[in-house]
Design a protein around this motif. Structure first.
Motif, PDB file in Angstrom:
ATOM      1  N   ILE A 129      81.529  57.863  68.679  1.00 23.19           N
ATOM      2  CA  ILE A 129      81.503  58.778  67.535  1.00 23.19           C
ATOM      3  C   ILE A 129      81.189  57.968  66.287  1.00 23.19           C
ATOM      4  O   ILE A 129      81.750  56.890  66.075  1.00 23.19           O
ATOM      5  CB  ILE A 129      82.899  59.422  67.342  1.00 23.19           C
ATOM      6  CG1 ILE A 129      83.368  60.113  68.628  1.00 23.19           C
ATOM      7  CG2 ILE A 129      82.906  60.392  66.171  1.00 23.19           C
ATOM      8  CD1 ILE A 129      84.852  60.457  68.627  1.00 23.19           C
ATOM      9  N   LYS A 130      80.295  58.507  65.468  1.00 25.79           N
ATOM     10  CA  LYS A 130      79.988  57.859  64.193  1.00 25.79           C
ATOM     11  C   LYS A 130      80.252  58.867  63.076  1.00 25.79           C
ATOM     12  O   LYS A 130      79.849  60.027  63.187  1.00 25.79           O
ATOM     13  CB  LYS A 130      78.509  57.453  64.193  1.00 25.79           C
ATOM     14  CG  LYS A 130      78.213  56.236  63.342  1.00 25.79           C
ATOM     15  CD  LYS A 130      76.733  55.953  63.341  1.00 25.79           C
ATOM     16  CE  LYS A 130      76.429  54.546  63.786  1.00 25.79           C
ATOM     17  NZ  LYS A 130      75.027  54.288  64.007  1.00 25.79           N
ATOM     18  N   ASN A 131      80.916  58.408  62.044  1.00 26.56           N
ATOM     19  CA  ASN A 131      81.180  59.278  60.896  1.00 26.56           C
ATOM     20  C   ASN A 131      79.965  59.197  59.966  1.00 26.56           C
ATOM     21  O   ASN A 131      79.589  58.128  59.518  1.00 26.56           O
ATOM     22  CB  ASN A 131      82.438  58.728  60.189  1.00 26.56           C
ATOM     23  CG  ASN A 131      82.989  59.677  59.148  1.00 26.56           C
ATOM     24  OD1 ASN A 131      83.900  59.318  58.438  1.00 26.56           O
ATOM     25  ND2 ASN A 131      82.461  60.880  59.027  1.00 26.56           N
TER      26      ASN A 131
ATOM     27  N   TYR B 114      79.933  64.281  61.886  1.00 26.38           N
ATOM     28  CA  TYR B 114      79.999  63.270  62.931  1.00 26.38           C
ATOM     29  C   TYR B 114      78.746  63.286  63.792  1.00 26.38           C
ATOM     30  O   TYR B 114      78.167  64.344  64.031  1.00 26.38           O
ATOM     31  CB  TYR B 114      81.256  63.493  63.796  1.00 26.38           C
ATOM     32  CG  TYR B 114      82.495  63.315  62.954  1.00 26.38           C
ATOM     33  CD1 TYR B 114      83.055  62.060  62.776  1.00 26.38           C
ATOM     34  CD2 TYR B 114      83.030  64.393  62.244  1.00 26.38           C
ATOM     35  CE1 TYR B 114      84.143  61.878  61.933  1.00 26.38           C
ATOM     36  CE2 TYR B 114      84.125  64.226  61.408  1.00 26.38           C
ATOM     37  CZ  TYR B 114      84.673  62.964  61.260  1.00 26.38           C
ATOM     38  OH  TYR B 114      85.727  62.780  60.418  1.00 26.38           O
ATOM     39  N   CYS B 115      78.348  62.094  64.239  1.00 25.08           N
ATOM     40  CA  CYS B 115      77.214  61.982  65.151  1.00 25.08           C
ATOM     41  C   CYS B 115      77.724  61.390  66.466  1.00 25.08           C
ATOM     42  O   CYS B 115      78.369  60.345  66.470  1.00 25.08           O
ATOM     43  CB  CYS B 115      76.143  61.081  64.535  1.00 25.08           C
ATOM     44  SG  CYS B 115      74.796  60.773  65.683  1.00 25.08           S
ATOM     45  N   LEU B 116      77.448  62.077  67.557  1.00 25.10           N
ATOM     46  CA  LEU B 116      77.930  61.618  68.870  1.00 25.10           C
ATOM     47  C   LEU B 116      76.777  61.080  69.698  1.00 25.10           C
ATOM     48  O   LEU B 116      75.717  61.708  69.772  1.00 25.10           O
ATOM     49  CB  LEU B 116      78.564  62.785  69.649  1.00 25.10           C
ATOM     50  CG  LEU B 116      79.555  63.679  68.902  1.00 25.10           C
ATOM     51  CD1 LEU B 116      80.024  64.802  69.823  1.00 25.10           C
ATOM     52  CD2 LEU B 116      80.738  62.861  68.416  1.00 25.10           C
ATOM     53  N   GLU B 117      77.008  59.939  70.324  1.00 23.64           N
ATOM     54  CA  GLU B 117      76.027  59.437  71.285  1.00 23.64           C
ATOM     55  C   GLU B 117      76.453  59.975  72.649  1.00 23.64           C
ATOM     56  O   GLU B 117      77.577  59.724  73.099  1.00 23.64           O
ATOM     57  CB  GLU B 117      76.077  57.903  71.257  1.00 23.64           C
ATOM     58  CG  GLU B 117      74.935  57.251  71.984  1.00 23.64           C
ATOM     59  CD  GLU B 117      75.129  55.736  72.072  1.00 23.64           C
ATOM     60  OE1 GLU B 117      75.632  55.124  71.096  1.00 23.64           O
ATOM     61  OE2 GLU B 117      74.816  55.193  73.132  1.00 23.64           O
TER      62      GLU B 117
ATOM     63  N   GLU C 163      83.344  49.742  67.403  1.00 20.07           N
ATOM     64  CA  GLU C 163      81.878  49.593  67.453  1.00 20.07           C
ATOM     65  C   GLU C 163      81.153  50.224  66.272  1.00 20.07           C
ATOM     66  O   GLU C 163      80.078  49.768  65.885  1.00 20.07           O
ATOM     67  CB  GLU C 163      81.353  50.187  68.766  1.00 20.07           C
ATOM     68  CG  GLU C 163      81.868  49.391  69.963  1.00 20.07           C
ATOM     69  CD  GLU C 163      81.389  49.930  71.307  1.00 20.07           C
ATOM     70  OE1 GLU C 163      80.749  51.000  71.332  1.00 20.07           O
ATOM     71  OE2 GLU C 163      81.681  49.268  72.322  1.00 20.07           O
ATOM     72  N   ASN C 164      81.725  51.300  65.711  1.00 20.92           N
ATOM     73  CA  ASN C 164      81.021  52.009  64.628  1.00 20.92           C
ATOM     74  C   ASN C 164      81.807  52.027  63.323  1.00 20.92           C
ATOM     75  O   ASN C 164      81.437  52.749  62.397  1.00 20.92           O
ATOM     76  CB  ASN C 164      80.768  53.478  65.011  1.00 20.92           C
ATOM     77  CG  ASN C 164      79.830  53.608  66.189  1.00 20.92           C
ATOM     78  OD1 ASN C 164      79.046  52.711  66.447  1.00 20.92           O
ATOM     79  ND2 ASN C 164      79.914  54.716  66.893  1.00 20.92           N
TER      80      ASN C 164
ATOM     81  N   GLU D  91      90.332  56.405  74.048  1.00 16.68           N
ATOM     82  CA  GLU D  91      89.179  55.526  74.276  1.00 16.68           C
ATOM     83  C   GLU D  91      88.083  55.803  73.241  1.00 16.68           C
ATOM     84  O   GLU D  91      87.534  54.868  72.645  1.00 16.68           O
ATOM     85  CB  GLU D  91      88.635  55.697  75.691  1.00 16.68           C
ATOM     86  CG  GLU D  91      87.462  54.763  75.939  1.00 16.68           C
ATOM     87  CD  GLU D  91      87.000  54.708  77.389  1.00 16.68           C
ATOM     88  OE1 GLU D  91      87.531  55.463  78.215  1.00 16.68           O
ATOM     89  OE2 GLU D  91      86.102  53.897  77.668  1.00 16.68           O
ATOM     90  N   LEU D  92      87.787  57.080  73.027  1.00 15.25           N
ATOM     91  CA  LEU D  92      86.715  57.401  72.070  1.00 15.25           C
ATOM     92  C   LEU D  92      87.072  56.947  70.657  1.00 15.25           C
ATOM     93  O   LEU D  92      86.235  56.380  69.944  1.00 15.25           O
ATOM     94  CB  LEU D  92      86.426  58.910  72.092  1.00 15.25           C
ATOM     95  CG  LEU D  92      85.532  59.375  73.243  1.00 15.25           C
ATOM     96  CD1 LEU D  92      85.507  60.894  73.325  1.00 15.25           C
ATOM     97  CD2 LEU D  92      84.102  58.826  73.086  1.00 15.25           C
ATOM     98  N   LEU D  93      88.301  57.190  70.238  1.00 16.80           N
ATOM     99  CA  LEU D  93      88.695  56.805  68.872  1.00 16.80           C
ATOM    100  C   LEU D  93      88.682  55.292  68.692  1.00 16.80           C
ATOM    101  O   LEU D  93      88.085  54.768  67.746  1.00 16.80           O
ATOM    102  CB  LEU D  93      90.091  57.349  68.553  1.00 16.80           C
ATOM    103  CG  LEU D  93      90.200  58.844  68.259  1.00 16.80           C
ATOM    104  CD1 LEU D  93      91.665  59.239  68.055  1.00 16.80           C
ATOM    105  CD2 LEU D  93      89.378  59.229  67.025  1.00 16.80           C
TER     106      LEU D  93
END
Ligand code: FDA
Length: 490
Positions: free
Chosen positions: A238-240, A245-248, A288-289, A280-282
């Motif tokens: 997840i990228k703010n 938000y942008c999800l890969e 990473e982001n 895990e996602l948070l």
């Protein structure tokens, strides 16, 4: 890589995701739900039986992953059951549209009111017990088996013997409600309909009888016309970006191969990937982001006091526990009022198709020493701060329980099921890490994020004292009602 936009995205289709989806869709919002597992109902692929693990038995594994007796090799497939292995704990989770509801035992248990108040001192328990729990019970179609049926049905001999033994040893037994339709089960017994619970179906999915979320909350949400469910969509991070938000996202096939990559943008994001998926996602997105997280994220994690144990030579010379077991548990031992040995134990079936004279118990204890979760950027894996010391009090309870049962009823600790008979590392109920009112606001909005909400088991700090999905459902009903009232979704 393609790019797509949605107003609201929910990651995960378990209890939290399903409740959030229904309430948003009813309020007229368009919702897109991303689920890494398969939409089983739509796929037409049937679930496999415990004695014959097939496609649904494991998430991309070469061997079956039941708690014991994994003698079966498998062709890797996006199965309904997954197991996450850490050093001193193995965590089982559901994968597919419906999340844990696809693979769980369906036990829908109200927590003890005192303990609910201890775990959530800031919540109005009266409101929960008068309103949100009954609402959750109704939507999930909770029902209770008829005593006459349980008494007569040979598939419940294990429960009848289990309860009699427990009472003889001085324990209190209770009847446990379930979302499996007991009217259907009675028809199974009379051979009027295809068998499911009475034919070894449960942890790899039930083909009939069980009111999993695809038959309750998700069905209603889809009927509004506002819910889009995209299965085999695995969110990587997840990228703010600005306020959104942008999800890969990786789109995978049923062998786990990546077939496409997408960037999915949304204005508002609901994380309902289950305790482990959400953490895990948070934590990964933070590493990473640079996703901003508050210091409470990862804390107050626990196994809900899960501790499995078992006994061998149970009535071995007087009929044992029966040849066939229904897969749906209906009985429990309630020792919660004993301050020295506080626990609840489910009388679990062992549907192996033969009389092994072995009793299995899933104990639920208090978590006196919660653990924590972090992310190792070099291995790209979650790290659990959790070891045998976290389960030492639970082990004392298990030994006490076994001693008492064996003394009065005969039998030995089951070395066949677990090393020394002590399944300290079996966890079906991971909870916590993004605790309500600590890492989030009082209604599940992640602190410092106006448009990111966490709505799943991670809201409950470490334990709730009973099987947790009824509480998760009620909590998310409560959060959603208040978030909608606050116009958090516009
Ligand atoms: P849940 O885990 O249900 O859903 C999360 C979903 O998110 C999953 O479908 C997952 O695939 C998806 N997901 C995760 N990461 C993702 C990503 N990166 N991208 C896309 N999707 C992602 N409880 C109970 O009350 N009574 C019972 O009888 C039982 N029995 C039981 C048996 C077994 C074998 C298990 C494994 C579990 C139980 N449970 C249970 C526990 C119960 O099922 C569990 O507590 C709930 O399903 C948790 O609900 P959540 O909404 O937190 O997530």
């Amino acid at each position: 890589t393609t790019e797509e936009n949605r107003p609201i995205i929910i990651i995960g289709s378990g209890y939290g995701g399903a409740v959030a989806a229904l309430r948003l869709c009813e309020a007229g919002k368009k919702v897109c739900m991303l689920e890494m597992g398969l939409n089983w109902a739509k796929s037409g692929i049937s679930f496999s039986k415990m004695q014959k693990p097939g496609k649904s038995a494991a998430w991309l594994k070469k061997q079956s992953i039941a708690p014991f007796f994994n003698l079966f090799s498998l062709e890797p497939f996006t199965g309904a059951l997954d197991r996450l292995d850490f050093k001193d704990i193995k965590i089982w989770v559901g994968r597919g549209v419906g999340g844990g509801s696809l693979v769980n035992g369906g036990m829908a248990v109200l927590p003890k009111r005192d303990y609910f108040e201890e775990i959530f001192p800031n919540l109005d328990s009266k409101l929960f017990f008068d309103k949100y729990f009954p609402k959750a019970q109704q939507e999930l179609k909770v029902n209770v088996a008829r005593e006459e049926f349980l008494n007569d049905c040979k598939f419940y001999k294990f429960n009848k013997v289990g309860e009699a033994e427990a009472r003889k040893a001085g324990f209190k037994t209770i009847r446990v409600p379930n979302v499996y339709d007991f009217d259907y089960m009675e028809k199974e017994y009379r051979n009027e309909v295809p068998r499911s619970a009475l034919d070894g179906e449960v942890i790899y999915g039930n083909n009939h009888g069980k009111n999993s979320l695809d038959k309750t909350y998700l069905k209603k949400a889809v009927a509004t016309g506002n819910l889009e469910i995209l299965d085999l969509h695995s969110v990587q991070n997840i990228k703010n970006e600005n306020e959104g938000y942008c999800l890969e996202v990786h789109l995978i096939d049923t062998s786990g191969q990546i077939v496409a990559k997408k960037l999915m943008n949304c204005q508002q994001l609901i994380l309902a990937a289950g305790t482990m998926g959400t953490l895990e996602l948070l934590l990964k997105s933070h590493a990473e982001n640079g996703l901003q997280l508050n210091e409470e994220v990862g804390k107050h994690w626990g196994n809900n006091g899960n501790f499995m144990t078992g006994r061998n030579w149970v009535k071995a010379f007087s009929g044992g526990l029966g040849f066939q077991h229904s897969t749906i548990p209906v009985g429990g031992i309630d020792n919660w009022d004993d301050p020295k040995h506080t626990f609840f134990a489910e009388l679990a079936p062992l549907p192996m198709g033969m009389n092994v004279a072995t009793a299995l118990y899933l104990m639920i204890n208090k978590v006196d020493q919660p653990g924590s979760v972090s992310f190792d950027a070099s291995t790209k894996k979650l790290v659990l701060d959790w070891s045998r010391k976290n389960t030492s009090k639970m082990e004392v309870n298990a030994k006490f329980f076994l001693r008492k049962m064996n003394k009065v009823n005969g039998g030995t600790r089951s070395h066949m099921l677990f090393h020394n008979g002590l399944g300290y590392d079996v966890c079906y109920h991971p909870l916590g890490g993004v605790v309500l009112g600590k890492a989030t606001t009082e209604f599940g909005q992640l602190k410092n994020h106006k448009n990111l909400f966490v709505l799943d088991g991670s809201l409950i700090p470490a334990s709730i004292g009973v099987n947790p999905f009824l509480t998760i459902t009620a909590l998310v009903e409560y959060c959603m009602e208040n978030l909608l009232k606050e116009k958090a979704f516009g």
